[in-house]
Design an enzyme around this catalytic site. Structure first.
Site, mmCIF file in Angstrom:
data_model
loop_
_atom_site.group_PDB
_atom_site.id
_atom_site.type_symbol
_atom_site.label_atom_id
_atom_site.label_comp_id
_atom_site.label_asym_id
_atom_site.label_seq_id
_atom_site.Cartn_x
_atom_site.Cartn_y
_atom_site.Cartn_z
ATOM 1 N N ARG A 278 40.870 18.833 20.080
ATOM 2 C CA ARG A 278 42.177 19.081 19.484
ATOM 3 C C ARG A 278 42.794 20.295 20.166
ATOM 4 N NH1 ARG A 278 41.683 21.736 14.218
ATOM 5 N NH2 ARG A 278 42.519 23.518 15.342
ATOM 6 N N HIS A 282 45.559 22.386 13.719
ATOM 7 C CA HIS A 282 45.181 21.305 12.818
ATOM 8 C C HIS A 282 46.428 20.674 12.210
ATOM 9 C CE1 HIS A 282 43.121 19.150 9.600
ATOM 10 N NE2 HIS A 282 43.950 19.711 8.747
ATOM 11 N N TYR A 291 41.102 31.637 14.895
ATOM 12 C CA TYR A 291 39.681 31.283 14.975
ATOM 13 C C TYR A 291 39.219 30.875 16.370
ATOM 14 C CZ TYR A 291 41.920 26.716 14.002
ATOM 15 O OH TYR A 291 42.743 25.611 14.018
#
Length: 379
Positions: A278, A282, A291
């Protein structure tokens, strides 16, 4: 009560401990089911992936502009989605997507304005006709689509009255197949265990297509998938599982064709784990910079699936750069047309929220519907 010596010595169920278990059936070879990808299909994959890339990037911009309230991007997952969707026969099979399957819906022929209506929040599940397209409404509940897919697939087995594997490979033979999509994060849900176990026990013709994009929102795969592989879990259910390069559209198409053929033949479910990445957030509300770093993204993402397919097509002289650039321009135009269509969508009648709960509405629903009309339409 007396027991015989034979009964006393009988190990019963305990004697099964350590007994070698039957291995999961092997998937048919690509050549046996005509799974090999042709040159024409490579070009089709590129055209669809290009369209999906433009629509996906445009949808992010539309959310930033206030046209869409939210959107879940799929940058980097175009090959996994388009390749798997093209392996499905939507005249008979059924697709069960999550909220991130724009590429699947586009490859399956769903109208993109109707698809985007879900993200516009004017309608639940999408405006497209699921019965006609064989693409179920978007499922926002994590792993919820796997249960629906297994239920539908089991229904196909019951309707066909199939007692065992089919030996026929001719067109139209065998069972109708469900394909359901989930991520590596969703694979940790209990619903997935229940779905896989039920599907294996009843040999439901379903393909569990896992897009392992490296992240369950902000949690990396290695911190939430025990054993390091979702496909490996299939062995515990007696289900064949395979990992495939999710950034190689042709490899995904071939692997999914083999899985569909296995399920169609009455041999039960298959787990495919497409290893991809990805590349974006998200969702449009997510900040991946909290993160992971850009350096980590570049190192882990690997080759861009669209650029990779373009290089192959050019290297094999299937098309020249000008032809591929024309497809890019066509995709950009399509995205603009979808934007205009989304902006033209008006609000849906509020009473519809009561009309599509049950086939036959209950007295309580009818009471609520009338109350809503009195308070909203006659205020």
């Amino acid at each position: 009560m007396q027991t015989s010596a034979t009964m006393t010595a009988s190990p019963g169920r305990a004697g099964l401990a350590g007994t070698p278990r039957k291995l999961a059936a092997e998937l048919p070879a690509a050549a046996a089911v005509g799974a090999a990808v042709t040159d024409a299909e490579l070009l089709k994959l590129y055209r669809l992936m290009t369209a999906v890339r433009h629509l996906d990037q445009a949808a992010i911009a539309w959310q930033r502009q206030g046209i869409l309230p939210a959107y879940a991007p799929e940058l980097g997952q175009e090959a996994a989605q388009v390749g798997s969707a093209l392996a499905v026969d939507t005249t008979r099979d059924f697709i069960f997507p999550t909220y991130r399957e724009l590429g699947v819906a586009r490859a399956a022929g769903v109208d993109m304005v109707q698809y985007m209506s879900t993200h516009l929040a004017t309608w639940h599940g999408g405006l497209w006709d699921a019965a006609a397209t064989h693409v179920a409404p978007i499922q926002a509940v994590v792993a919820g689509s796997v249960l629906h897919a297994v239920g539908w697939a089991h229904g196909q087995t019951l309707s066909a009255g199939t007692a065992g594997p089919s030996t026929g490979r001719e067109a139209g033979a065998g069972l109708n197949v469900a394909i359901t999509y989930l991520g590596d994060g969703a694979s940790s849900q209990g619903d997935v265990h229940e779905a896989m176990n039920f599907a294996a026990v009843f040999k439901a013709p379903v393909v569990f297509f896992v897009q392992n994009n490296g992240w369950a929102i902000s949690v990396p795969t290695e911190r939430q998938v025990a054993g390091g592989s979702v496909a490996a879990r299939g062995a515990g259910y007696g289900i064949p599982g395979l990992q495939v390069d999710g950034n190689d559209a042709a490899a995904v198409l071939e692997a999914t064709r083999r899985a569909v053929a296995h399920a169609r033949g009455g041999n039960g479910p298959v787990v495919i784990e497409a290893m991809t990445y990805r590349r974006g957030p998200h969702a449009t509300s997510d900040d991946p910079g909290r993160y992971r770093t850009l350096e980590q993204e570049r190192a882990d993402a690997g080759a861009d699936p669209l650029a990779r397919l373009r290089e192959r097509i050019l290297a094999e002289h299937l098309a020249d750069a000008a032809a591929l650039d024309a497809l890019d321009a066509e995709a950009a135009h399509e995205a603009e047309e979808v934007r205009a269509g989304v902006l033209a969508l008006g609000p849906r009648p509020g009473a519809e929220m009561f009309d599509y709960v049950f086939t036959e509405p209950t007295d309580e629903l009818l009471r609520q519907k009338e109350q809503w009309r009195e308070e909203s339409e006659h205020a």
